[in-house]
Scaffold this motif. Sequence first.
Motif, short mmCIF file in Angstrom:
data_model
loop_
_atom_site.label_atom_id
_atom_site.label_comp_id
_atom_site.label_asym_id
_atom_site.label_seq_id
_atom_site.Cartn_x
_atom_site.Cartn_y
_atom_site.Cartn_z
N HIS A 63 0.82 -1.21 0.00
CA HIS A 63 0.00 0.00 0.00
C HIS A 63 0.85 1.26 0.00
O HIS A 63 0.49 2.26 -0.64
CB HIS A 63 -0.95 0.00 1.20
N THR A 66 2.04 1.62 -3.62
CA THR A 66 0.89 1.95 -4.47
C THR A 66 0.45 3.39 -4.29
O THR A 66 0.29 4.13 -5.27
CB THR A 66 -0.31 1.01 -4.15
N ILE A 67 0.27 3.80 -3.04
CA ILE A 67 -0.20 5.17 -2.76
C ILE A 67 0.84 6.20 -3.20
O ILE A 67 0.49 7.23 -3.78
CB ILE A 67 -0.54 5.33 -1.26
N PHE A 83 -5.23 6.42 -11.09
CA PHE A 83 -6.11 6.23 -9.94
C PHE A 83 -7.36 5.45 -10.36
O PHE A 83 -7.77 4.50 -9.69
CB PHE A 83 -6.54 7.59 -9.37
N TYR A 86 -6.61 1.92 -11.28
CA TYR A 86 -6.32 1.13 -10.08
C TYR A 86 -7.61 0.57 -9.46
O TYR A 86 -7.63 -0.55 -8.94
CB TYR A 86 -5.54 1.95 -9.06
N TYR A 124 -9.84 0.20 3.06
CA TYR A 124 -8.76 0.68 2.18
C TYR A 124 -9.33 1.40 0.96
O TYR A 124 -8.88 2.50 0.61
CB TYR A 124 -7.89 -0.51 1.75
N LEU A 128 -8.99 5.28 -0.05
CA LEU A 128 -8.35 5.58 -1.34
C LEU A 128 -9.24 6.49 -2.17
O LEU A 128 -8.76 7.39 -2.86
CB LEU A 128 -8.06 4.28 -2.09
N ILE A 172 -5.05 4.55 6.44
CA ILE A 172 -4.79 3.33 5.65
C ILE A 172 -3.74 2.48 6.35
O ILE A 172 -3.90 1.26 6.48
CB ILE A 172 -4.36 3.67 4.20
#
Length: 195
Positions: A63, A66-67, A83, A86, A124, A128, A172
């Motif tokens: 994460h 990814t973030i 985004f 994803y 999550y 997000l 998160i």
Amino acid sequence: MNYLQSNILKTKNITKIIISLLILGILLGFFIYLKVDLTNIIPSIKDFPNELVNHNINYILTHFITISILITCSFTIIGSLLFFIYFIYEGIIISFSILLLIKAFSLKGLIFGILFNIFTKVIYLILLFIILKKVLKITKTIIEVLINKSSLDFKYIFFKNTKAILIAILLIFLNDLLIYFIFHNLLLKLSFIIN
């Protein structure tokens, strides 16, 4: 009042888009499931209860990477699309994982698959989504400042939304710690469903 209504409509539109993308991902996951040879995958899925015993569920590094990539890239027009892509990917993962568990454990696999995804994905994805909304707000403000050469309370908007992004990221990682220390043990206890 019009400004507030406009914001609510925009939020509803983004929500509809994200839900549509997740549904698209779920459908794509089903399509991939039908096309992929599962011969070598199913034995490892059947060993999933043992994997839960031997390894904690750990999304912290995944994460974080990814973030970091999504936020860094999102300040370009093309990068913002990542985004949205994803969310399709997450839909594929949810769908494909549940279908694999159904294939390996039939109805019990469906029940466990839904529980697994609720514990590991729901919070999550909501956080997000919040990050996406705030990043889009910052990007929109930057574009308006560049085009109109006006400040539009840029500092206030930037810091307000950046603070919200940082809080969401922190939540998160707290959620990832909950998954690692608490939800993992809960799923381990629930794994009797597929044993």
